[in-house]
Enzyme design. Structure first.
Site, PDB file in Angstrom:
ATOM      1  CG  ASN A   1      -2.323   1.822   1.436  1.00  0.00           C
ATOM      2  OD1 ASN A   1      -1.908   1.701   0.548  1.00  0.00           O
ATOM      3  ND2 ASN A   1      -1.966   1.512   2.461  1.00  0.00           N
TER       4      ASN A   1
ATOM      5  CE  LYS B   1       0.047   3.472   4.551  1.00  0.00           C
ATOM      6  NZ  LYS B   1      -0.172   3.253   6.158  1.00  0.00           N
TER       7      LYS B   1
ATOM      8  CG  HIS C   1      -5.933   2.043   4.762  1.00  0.00           C
ATOM      9  ND1 HIS C   1      -5.076   3.053   6.303  1.00  0.00           N
ATOM     10  CD2 HIS C   1      -5.178   1.273   5.198  1.00  0.00           C
ATOM     11  CE1 HIS C   1      -4.388   2.902   6.943  1.00  0.00           C
ATOM     12  NE2 HIS C   1      -3.725   1.399   5.821  1.00  0.00           N
TER      13      HIS C   1
ATOM     14  CD  GLU D   1      -2.990   5.360   6.726  1.00  0.00           C
ATOM     15  OE1 GLU D   1      -2.987   5.936   5.550  1.00  0.00           O
ATOM     16  OE2 GLU D   1      -1.845   4.866   7.020  1.00  0.00           O
TER      17      GLU D   1
ATOM     18  CD  GLU E   1      -3.386  -2.579   7.374  1.00  0.00           C
ATOM     19  OE1 GLU E   1      -1.759  -2.326   6.974  1.00  0.00           O
ATOM     20  OE2 GLU E   1      -3.954  -1.353   7.291  1.00  0.00           O
TER      21      GLU E   1
ATOM     22  N   GLY F   1       3.169   2.658  11.290  1.00  0.00           N
ATOM     23  CA  GLY F   1       3.857   3.307  10.408  1.00  0.00           C
ATOM     24  C   GLY F   1       4.252   4.417  11.385  1.00  0.00           C
TER      25      GLY F   1
ATOM     26  CB  SER G   1       5.744  -1.711  11.772  1.00  0.00           C
ATOM     27  OG  SER G   1       5.313  -0.205  12.807  1.00  0.00           O
TER      28      SER G   1
HETATM   29  P1  13P Z   1       3.671   0.215   7.806  1.00  0.00           P
HETATM   30  O1  13P Z   1       3.599  -0.727   6.745  1.00  0.00           O
HETATM   31  O2  13P Z   1       4.116   1.751   7.228  1.00  0.00           O
HETATM   32  O3  13P Z   1       3.482   0.590   8.712  1.00  0.00           O
HETATM   33  O4  13P Z   1       1.855   0.916   6.805  1.00  0.00           O
HETATM   34  C1  13P Z   1       1.346  -0.793   7.203  1.00  0.00           C
HETATM   35  C2  13P Z   1      -0.384   0.017   7.043  1.00  0.00           C
HETATM   36  O5  13P Z   1      -1.382   0.633   6.476  1.00  0.00           O
HETATM   37  C3  13P Z   1      -0.332  -0.346   4.895  1.00  0.00           C
HETATM   38  O6  13P Z   1      -2.020  -0.591   4.639  1.00  0.00           O
END
Ligand code: 13P
Length: 251
Positions: free
Chosen positions: A9, A11, A96, A98, A168, A174, A214
């Site tokens: 992803n 982003k 997601h 976010e 997640e 992150g 992560s």
């Molecule tokens: P990270 O791997 O950067 O922690 O992000 C995970 C994520 O949100 C994937 O959709």
């Protein structure tokens, strides 16, 4: 048989040229390499068509990170599932954290997006996961199962079988703090049991449940070794071909 999947992803990272360079680098590396999982890259909308045209999409599936909750029409700035499909993309990441948090995506909105995605013949990668306060209160299993009950568990069995689930935990996204292998397995097992209760043991056994948060080359092997962890949804570590391939190599 359920599939092992490593999905990136990206982003809101990489301009078009940078994204194309990453996708073609990955394509070059994976071309003649034996891999033991499906690979997907989730790019910004802008990149989808160029990326899909530049790589072997039989080897690397292409995913959007969102879609409109309407099929077509006067919705300025939105991108429909038919548009996504026309680029050669085959997946859509939905729900997601976010998007739930920053763009106020509710279960109702997500139900519409999941339905449209399935109707277009695309595969939803449906995200769920709890915030830190819920984990600290110890109610994470109920919370995450409820996220599924309000959305994808309303699908027919036939449709649900086309969905990939991604767990997640928000506190791991992150942050560099990964869920421990035991925490991931415990949640994935609980989700599989909930799928079995809602549909059947057979459907539960066939559902791919990915872990995200992560995940990196150094911890992917341990996470993926769990019986109920069928791969990963990778953020930061999907932005460098070497890291992403390191995670693919964990299978
Ligand atoms: P990270 O791997 O950067 O922690 O992000 C995970 C994520 O949100 C994937 O959709």
């Amino acid at each position: 048989m359920r599939k092992n999947i490593v999905a990136g992803n990206w982003k809101m990272n990489k301009n078009l040229q940078e994204g194309l360079a990453l996708a073609t680098e990955l394509d070059g590396i994976l071309k003649d390499k034996e891999i033991n999982c499906d690979v997907v890259i989730g790019t910004p909308f802008i990149h989808l068509a160029s990326v899909a045209a530049a790589i072997d999409t039989d080897k690397i599936g292409v995913s959007a990170q969102n879609c409109a909750d309407k099929a077509s029409g006067a919705y300025t700035g939105e991108t429909s599932v038919e548009m996504i499909k026309s680029t050669g993309a085959a997946y859509v990441i939905l729900g997601h954290s976010e998007r739930r948090e920053y763009y106020a995506e509710t279960s109702e909105i997500l139900n519409d997006k999941v339905t449209l995605t399935l109707e277009a013949g695309l595969t939803p990668i449906y995200c769920c996961g709890e915030a830190l306060d819920i984990r600290e209160a110890g109610t994470q299993n109920e919370f995450v199962i409820n996220q599924l009950k309000e959305t994808v568990f309303k699908l027919s069995e036939e449709d649900f079988k086309k969905v990939v689930i991604a767990y997640e935990p928000i506190w791991a996204i992150g942050t560099g703090v990964t869920a421990s292998s035991d925490q991931a397995q415990e949640m994935h097992k609980a989700l599989r049991e909930a799928i079995a209760a809602n549909y059947s043991a057979e459907v539960a056994d066939e559902t791919s449940i990915l872990y995200g948060g992560s995940c990196k080359p150094s911890n992917a092997k341990e996470l993926f070794a769990n019986p109920d962890v069928d791969g990963g949804l990778i953020g930061g570590a999907s932005l460098k071909a070497e890291d992403f391939v390191g995670i693919i190599d964990a299978f």
